[in-house]
Write a protein that holds these residues in place. Structure first.
Motif, mmCIF file in Angstrom:
data_model
loop_
_atom_site.group_PDB
_atom_site.id
_atom_site.type_symbol
_atom_site.label_atom_id
_atom_site.label_comp_id
_atom_site.label_asym_id
_atom_site.label_seq_id
_atom_site.Cartn_x
_atom_site.Cartn_y
_atom_site.Cartn_z
ATOM 1 N N LEU A 59 0.796 -1.226 0.000
ATOM 2 C CA LEU A 59 0.000 0.000 0.000
ATOM 3 C C LEU A 59 0.829 1.277 0.000
ATOM 4 O O LEU A 59 0.282 2.362 -0.177
ATOM 5 N N GLY A 60 2.104 1.162 0.237
ATOM 6 C CA GLY A 60 2.969 2.334 0.216
ATOM 7 C C GLY A 60 2.658 3.277 1.363
ATOM 8 O O GLY A 60 2.348 2.857 2.470
ATOM 9 N N PRO A 61 2.714 4.581 1.110
ATOM 10 C CA PRO A 61 2.530 5.556 2.188
ATOM 11 C C PRO A 61 1.112 5.576 2.761
ATOM 12 O O PRO A 61 0.893 6.059 3.853
ATOM 13 N N TYR A 62 0.149 5.054 2.028
ATOM 14 C CA TYR A 62 -1.230 5.055 2.510
ATOM 15 C C TYR A 62 -1.534 3.868 3.420
ATOM 16 O O TYR A 62 -2.605 3.780 3.988
ATOM 17 N N GLY A 63 -0.595 2.967 3.561
ATOM 18 C CA GLY A 63 -0.803 1.762 4.357
ATOM 19 C C GLY A 63 -1.148 2.058 5.804
ATOM 20 O O GLY A 63 -2.055 1.452 6.372
ATOM 21 N N LYS A 64 -0.443 3.006 6.426
ATOM 22 C CA LYS A 64 -0.723 3.329 7.821
ATOM 23 C C LYS A 64 -2.095 3.959 7.968
ATOM 24 O O LYS A 64 -2.833 3.651 8.900
ATOM 25 N N ILE A 65 -2.450 4.832 7.051
ATOM 26 C CA ILE A 65 -3.757 5.489 7.113
ATOM 27 C C ILE A 65 -4.868 4.453 6.974
ATOM 28 O O ILE A 65 -5.828 4.452 7.738
ATOM 29 N N ILE A 66 -4.717 3.559 6.010
ATOM 30 C CA ILE A 66 -5.729 2.510 5.804
ATOM 31 C C ILE A 66 -5.771 1.586 7.002
ATOM 32 O O ILE A 66 -6.847 1.199 7.465
ATOM 33 N N GLY A 67 -4.600 1.239 7.540
ATOM 34 C CA GLY A 67 -4.549 0.367 8.712
ATOM 35 C C GLY A 67 -5.238 0.978 9.924
ATOM 36 O O GLY A 67 -5.870 0.282 10.714
ATOM 37 N N LEU A 68 -5.134 2.290 10.077
ATOM 38 C CA LEU A 68 -5.816 2.959 11.188
ATOM 39 C C LEU A 68 -7.308 3.093 10.937
ATOM 40 O O LEU A 68 -8.112 3.051 11.858
ATOM 41 N N ALA A 69 -7.698 3.252 9.681
ATOM 42 C CA ALA A 69 -9.113 3.474 9.352
ATOM 43 C C ALA A 69 -9.932 2.178 9.345
ATOM 44 O O ALA A 69 -11.131 2.211 9.602
#
Length: 83
Positions: A59-69
């Motif tokens: 997921l690249g840089p969006y991985g953390k955001i998606i993981g939190l959401a």
């Protein structure tokens, strides 16, 4: 190992009691670690571990955001279904 010298049977009994408790603690730790290993080897945890380790790469840089959401989205969806 040094040889201990005891002046009474009470000291020997105390030392034996300490050793017995230490043995019980070691067995409990071993049991706890075996439980952790069994849980980590369950298929769902293996898959979660593999996906979790590759998720940032995929997921690249969006991985953390998606993981939190994801947990919030999951709660939201299940609340909607419950009504």
């Amino acid at each position: 190992m040094r040889t201990k010298k005891y002046s009474s049977y009470a000291q020997i009994d105390r030392e034996l009691e300490i050793l017995k408790i230490e043995k019980e603690l070691s067995l409990q730790k071993l049991h706890f670690e075996l439980q952790n290993v069994k849980e980590n080897l369950e298929p769902k945890n293996l898959v979660r571990g593999v996906i979790g380790s590759y998720m940032p790469t995929i997921l690249g840089p969006y991985g953390k955001i998606i993981g939190l959401a994801l947990p919030f989205l999951k709660k939201f969806i299940f609340k909607k279904r419950g009504r």
